[in-house]
Design an enzyme around this catalytic site. Structure first.
Site, PDB file in Angstrom:
ATOM      1  N   LYS A   1      44.955  50.141  87.957  1.00 33.00           N
ATOM      2  CA  LYS A   1      44.399  50.849  86.794  1.00 33.00           C
ATOM      3  C   LYS A   1      44.934  52.279  86.732  1.00 33.00           C
ATOM      4  CE  LYS A   1      40.054  52.702  87.149  1.00 33.00           C
ATOM      5  NZ  LYS A   1      40.012  54.141  86.836  1.00 33.00           N
ATOM      6  N   ASN A   2      44.847  52.985  87.875  1.00 29.02           N
ATOM      7  CA  ASN A   2      45.174  54.412  87.847  1.00 29.02           C
ATOM      8  C   ASN A   2      46.671  54.692  87.839  1.00 29.02           C
ATOM      9  OD1 ASN A   2      42.538  55.034  87.562  1.00 29.02           O
ATOM     10  ND2 ASN A   2      42.188  55.564  89.718  1.00 29.02           N
TER      11      ASN A   2
ATOM     12  N   CYS B   1      29.665  62.747  83.582  1.00 29.56           N
ATOM     13  CA  CYS B   1      30.325  61.667  84.312  1.00 29.56           C
ATOM     14  C   CYS B   1      29.446  61.313  85.502  1.00 29.56           C
ATOM     15  CB  CYS B   1      31.696  62.139  84.778  1.00 29.56           C
ATOM     16  SG  CYS B   1      32.513  60.905  85.785  1.00 29.56           S
TER      17      CYS B   1
ATOM     18  N   ARG C   1      33.598  66.938  87.230  1.00 30.85           N
ATOM     19  CA  ARG C   1      34.931  66.654  86.707  1.00 30.85           C
ATOM     20  C   ARG C   1      35.435  67.692  85.704  1.00 30.85           C
ATOM     21  NH1 ARG C   1      36.085  60.477  86.681  1.00 30.85           N
ATOM     22  NH2 ARG C   1      37.912  61.300  87.693  1.00 30.85           N
TER      23      ARG C   1
ATOM     24  N   ASP D   1      37.803  56.563  96.346  1.00 27.10           N
ATOM     25  CA  ASP D   1      37.518  55.326  95.609  1.00 27.10           C
ATOM     26  C   ASP D   1      37.171  54.161  96.536  1.00 27.10           C
ATOM     27  OD1 ASP D   1      37.931  56.633  93.241  1.00 27.10           O
ATOM     28  OD2 ASP D   1      39.970  55.904  92.937  1.00 27.10           O
TER      29      ASP D   1
ATOM     30  N   ARG E   1      35.318  47.938  83.674  1.00 28.13           N
ATOM     31  CA  ARG E   1      36.255  49.037  83.392  1.00 28.13           C
ATOM     32  C   ARG E   1      37.438  48.996  84.360  1.00 28.13           C
ATOM     33  NH1 ARG E   1      33.601  54.727  83.640  1.00 28.13           N
ATOM     34  NH2 ARG E   1      35.768  55.252  83.228  1.00 28.13           N
TER      35      ARG E   1
HETATM   36  N1  EPU Z   1      39.142  69.219  89.763  1.00 29.79           N
HETATM   37  C1  EPU Z   1      38.869  70.494  89.333  1.00 29.79           C
HETATM   38  N2  EPU Z   1      39.437  70.914  88.161  1.00 29.79           N
HETATM   39  C2  EPU Z   1      40.257  70.132  87.429  1.00 29.79           C
HETATM   40  C3  EPU Z   1      40.545  68.831  87.884  1.00 29.79           C
HETATM   41  C4  EPU Z   1      39.963  68.401  89.066  1.00 29.79           C
HETATM   42  O1  EPU Z   1      38.108  71.221  89.976  1.00 29.79           O
HETATM   43  O2  EPU Z   1      40.741  70.583  86.392  1.00 29.79           O
HETATM   44  C5  EPU Z   1      38.533  68.762  91.027  1.00 29.79           C
HETATM   45  C6  EPU Z   1      37.617  67.556  90.836  1.00 29.79           C
HETATM   46  O3  EPU Z   1      36.334  67.944  90.394  1.00 29.79           O
HETATM   47  C7  EPU Z   1      37.601  66.945  92.206  1.00 29.79           C
HETATM   48  C8  EPU Z   1      39.001  67.244  92.723  1.00 29.79           C
HETATM   49  O4  EPU Z   1      39.536  68.248  91.870  1.00 29.79           O
HETATM   50  O5  EPU Z   1      36.670  67.607  93.016  1.00 29.79           O
HETATM   51  C9  EPU Z   1      39.935  66.077  92.742  1.00 29.79           C
HETATM   52  O6  EPU Z   1      39.847  65.340  91.540  1.00 29.79           O
HETATM   53  P1  EPU Z   1      41.131  64.743  90.837  1.00 29.79           P
HETATM   54  O7  EPU Z   1      41.501  65.645  89.703  1.00 29.79           O
HETATM   55  O8  EPU Z   1      42.156  64.424  91.842  1.00 29.79           O
HETATM   56  O9  EPU Z   1      40.524  63.394  90.249  1.00 29.79           O
HETATM   57  P2  EPU Z   1      40.963  62.755  88.897  1.00 29.79           P
HETATM   58  O10 EPU Z   1      42.409  62.928  88.715  1.00 29.79           O
HETATM   59  O11 EPU Z   1      40.048  63.149  87.822  1.00 29.79           O
HETATM   60  C10 EPU Z   1      41.659  60.427  89.865  1.00 29.79           C
HETATM   61  C11 EPU Z   1      41.250  59.009  89.638  1.00 29.79           C
HETATM   62  C12 EPU Z   1      39.885  58.779  90.235  1.00 29.79           C
HETATM   63  C13 EPU Z   1      39.940  59.107  91.725  1.00 29.79           C
HETATM   64  C14 EPU Z   1      40.443  60.542  91.921  1.00 29.79           C
HETATM   65  C15 EPU Z   1      40.621  60.922  93.357  1.00 29.79           C
HETATM   66  C16 EPU Z   1      42.348  58.460  87.570  1.00 29.79           C
HETATM   67  C17 EPU Z   1      42.236  58.160  86.120  1.00 29.79           C
HETATM   68  N3  EPU Z   1      41.225  58.743  88.207  1.00 29.79           N
HETATM   69  O12 EPU Z   1      40.683  61.215  89.216  1.00 29.79           O
HETATM   70  O13 EPU Z   1      39.584  57.411  90.060  1.00 29.79           O
HETATM   71  O14 EPU Z   1      38.671  58.971  92.286  1.00 29.79           O
HETATM   72  O15 EPU Z   1      41.695  60.708  91.256  1.00 29.79           O
HETATM   73  O16 EPU Z   1      41.545  60.097  93.963  1.00 29.79           O
HETATM   74  O17 EPU Z   1      43.431  58.425  88.131  1.00 29.79           O
HETATM   75  C18 EPU Z   1      38.233  55.566  89.508  1.00 29.79           C
HETATM   76  O18 EPU Z   1      39.290  54.938  89.387  1.00 29.79           O
HETATM   77  O19 EPU Z   1      37.104  55.018  89.481  1.00 29.79           O
HETATM   78  C19 EPU Z   1      38.317  57.020  89.701  1.00 29.79           C
HETATM   79  C20 EPU Z   1      37.274  57.812  89.569  1.00 29.79           C
END
Ligand code: EPU
Length: 418
Positions: free
Chosen positions: A22-23, A117, A122, A305, A398
């Site tokens: 998915k990701n 969320c 997030r 995850d 999802r």
């Molecule tokens: N963060 C910030 N500011 C930002 C973006 C992120 O503070 O602008 C923080 C987040 O709050 C978190 C940390 O950075 O504490 C890391 O989050 P990250 O941005 O890496 O997560 P994401 O990119 O939003 C993706 C996956 C998630 C997975 C995480 C961690 C996708 C679409 N989602 O989320 O997957 O848990 O990386 O590996 O790729 C899922 O598939 O169910 C899922 C939640």
């Protein structure tokens, strides 16, 4: 709303095939908007988040064909707006990845503010800082945020902490931004080099993806192309936890164990018996399982995850395990549901839980809170004696394709009640 009815407590047996990730797929769909040529994606999982993402890009004007299951072709030459749909876009985080392509193709991108969320705050500050650094103008409205091209130019952007989607969003943006961009302290999840490899086949110049420093030299034009989506490492790791918790003999096929080194090491330390080949994991029934501390970490560390599925497994292990969820602040609340089933888990704070085991689990009525904890509850229900009902299965749909059919094929007693 659908629910699953599950009668658990018996081992499973056979083979289960892992879907496309998915990701990864969500990011390739976004990247397809960088070019006006056709992009063909194979091995795309048939799941709700992908359907939402496809609906969004269709609303933006893309032509999308779905000639057969798991295959999509996307042509973005018909793109007509940079305004992301108000209802749909906030529902999936991956819509943030569309900002870059819309900026370079349409001159602006408008993204409604995300709603709440289940797994945490997030925030999107890294996206805003990163796009500004590349020269975009970001305007904050009451209901939405608008990105305009301004004077785009490559830049050095340092992440205070690695973020998966922000790394990908800035990489996708930088491929069409004039000059050199350097992303420092970037995320290293395997989906990121996979995306970079595909983009490079289409004419971009990205190096270092999969390491903490990614260098991107902007190019004027990007071609179409074809790609097969990599196997879902989270699904594979979850199936391994399922097999171990239920004492099953299970072949998990079509995965890449090389993407699961730390989770597999944890399984070994817990006492789970398994072997791997280049594209399969074979879990066999184990003796006593041992408690283990788990700390989630960016790749190559233990993935957040997989935290919930492994916590279910640890309810079956002897001793006290500490679960430290370092990435998100809302990802341990499902432990209450496990306690309803007989687990002994104490939530110390929003990042830490203590699991005391082994505890036999019993069937209960539960609600799926989010994608990953939803699957963990299915694992718990299949481990538990008696009947469980898991509601809010949209959350599971999802991320996991036809999960009940695939689990039934390995002997699970699970049915979907509409
Ligand atoms: N963060 C910030 N500011 C930002 C973006 C992120 O503070 O602008 C923080 C987040 O709050 C978190 C940390 O950075 O504490 C890391 O989050 P990250 O941005 O890496 O997560 P994401 O990119 O939003 C993706 C996956 C998630 C997975 C995480 C961690 C996708 C679409 N989602 O989320 O997957 O848990 O990386 O590996 O790729 C899922 O598939 O169910 C899922 C939640």
């Amino acid at each position: 709303m659908s629910r699953f009815e599950i009668v658990g407590g018996k081992p499973l047996r056979g083979e289960i095939h892992v879907s496309g990730a998915k990701n990864a797929a969500l990011k390739f769909i976004a990247a397809a908007l960088l070019t006006d040529e056709e992009v063909r994606l194979r091995n795309v999982p048939e799941i709700e988040d992908i359907k939402r993402m496809i609906e969004i890009i269709r609303m933006l004007g893309c032509t999308v064909q779905h000639p057969k299951p798991h295959e999509y072709t996307i042509t973005a030459s018909t793109l007509k707006t940079g305004a992301l749909p108000r209802e749909l876009a906030p529902k999936i985080r991956a819509s943030l990845l569309l900002i870059g392509p819309l900026l370079v193709r349409m001159g602006s991108a408008t993204l409604p503010h995300p709603g709440g969320c289940a797994i945490g705050l997030r925030p999107a500050d890294l996206f805003v800082h990163g796009f500004r650094k590349l020269g975009a103008i970001v305007e904050e409205g009451v209901d939405e945020r608008t990105f305009r091209t301004g004077e785009l130019r490559g830049a050095r952007f340092v992440f205070p902490a690695p973020s998966v989607t922000a790394t990908e969003a800035l990489m996708i943006m930088a491929v069409r931004t004039p000059g050199r961009t350097e992303l420092v302290n970037a995320a290293m999840e395997p989906e990121i080099p996979a995306l970079a490899d595909f983009l490079n086949q289409c004419g971009t110049r990205i190096s270092g993806a999969g390491t903490p420093t990614i260098t991107i030299d902007g190019v004027g034009r990007i071609r179409g192309g074809e790609v097969t989506i990599m196997p879902d490492r989270i699904e594979a790791g979850s199936f391994a936890a399922l097999a171990a918790a239920t004492g099953s003999d299970l072949w998990i096929r079509g995965c890449n164990p090389a993407h699961l080194e730390v989770p597999l090491l944890m399984l070994e330390k817990i006492g789970v018996r398994f072997e791997t080949t280049s594209d399969a994991i074979h879990v066999v029934p184990s003796g006593d399982l041992q408690a283990m501390n788990i700390t989630t970490h960016e790749y190559p560390g233990f993935p957040t995850d997989l935290q919930a599925p492994f916590s279910v497994l640890l309810t079956q292990a002897k001793g006290v395990s500490l679960i430290h969820e370092t990435i998100f602040e809302g990802r341990l609340f499902y432990t209450e549901s496990l306690n309803k089933m007989g687990a002994k888990i104490v939530l110390s704070d929003q990042h830490r839980a203590v699991v005391e085991g082994p505890t036999p689990l019993r069937g209960a009525t539960l609600e799926s809170p989010d994608i990953r904890a939803g699957l963990a509850l299915l694992i718990a229900a299949l481990t538990a004696n008696g009947k469980s009902v898991v509601g809010n299965v949209y959350q599971i749909d999802r991320g996991y394709e036809r999960i009940e059919e695939r689990l039934r094929a390995i002997g699970a007693d699970i049915k979907r009640i509409e």
